[in-house]
Design an enzyme around this catalytic site. Sequence first.
Site, PDB file in Angstrom:
ATOM      1  CB  VAL A  84      -0.920   0.023   1.245  1.00 30.72           C
ATOM      2  CG1 VAL A  84      -1.897   1.184   1.161  1.00 30.72           C
ATOM      3  CG2 VAL A  84      -1.653  -1.299   1.394  1.00 30.72           C
ATOM      4  CG  HIS A  91      -8.440   4.000  -0.223  1.00 27.33           C
ATOM      5  ND1 HIS A  91      -9.572   3.354   0.207  1.00 27.33           N
ATOM      6  CD2 HIS A  91      -7.763   3.104  -0.984  1.00 27.33           C
ATOM      7  CE1 HIS A  91      -9.584   2.120  -0.267  1.00 27.33           C
ATOM      8  NE2 HIS A  91      -8.491   1.943  -0.992  1.00 27.33           N
ATOM      9  NE  ARG A 129      10.321  -0.002   4.275  1.00 21.95           N
ATOM     10  CZ  ARG A 129      11.107   1.045   4.045  1.00 21.95           C
ATOM     11  NH1 ARG A 129      11.519   1.290   2.814  1.00 21.95           N
ATOM     12  NH2 ARG A 129      11.510   1.815   5.033  1.00 21.95           N
TER      13      ARG A 129
END
Length: 183
Positions: A84, A91, A129
């Site tokens: 995300v 949102h 990541r």
Amino acid sequence: MAASEDHTVLDRPSFDKPLKVLIVVSPYYSDIAGGLLTGAKAELEAAGASYEVVEMPGALEIPTAIGISDRRSNFDGYVALGCVIRGETTHYETVCNDSSRALQLLGLQGLCIGNGILTVENRSQAEVRADPDGQNKGGGAAAAALHLIALSRKWGSQSKGIGFKPLGEDTLMAGDTDGNTHA
């Protein structure tokens, strides 16, 4: 920078019985998901685990997929993978908070879940990541699931004696005043 920080990595647990893991991944950002998935698969394979992969449209659907699987299948653990990236609206907070909270609630119910849903400010943070040769958060999520499975198996056969047990010779019946036991 976060990529250069040192942190402790636990030794991989070993298993004397086969284990089966479900990887639930959202390919919303397919390149990021691909890196997470590569890292998770490598960690599971190194532990000798078998696995299946299912895709969900987004991070919000991942906990539901895990819950459905737990009720209808026989997996020892789960790896949740997705990304995300903060946008211009609120949102981001909804997706991050609700997916994380749902996974945590499933975990508190006893499911062994490694959470590899990245929540980042930008794509470059996600790339670092997700990279299996970088921070390898997919491998880390799989490792977390493996550690939870090991803990669950360690304590899975122990009983705290809670619940009903059959009436035996040393069982006193409510209302017995004579101290008699029943067989």
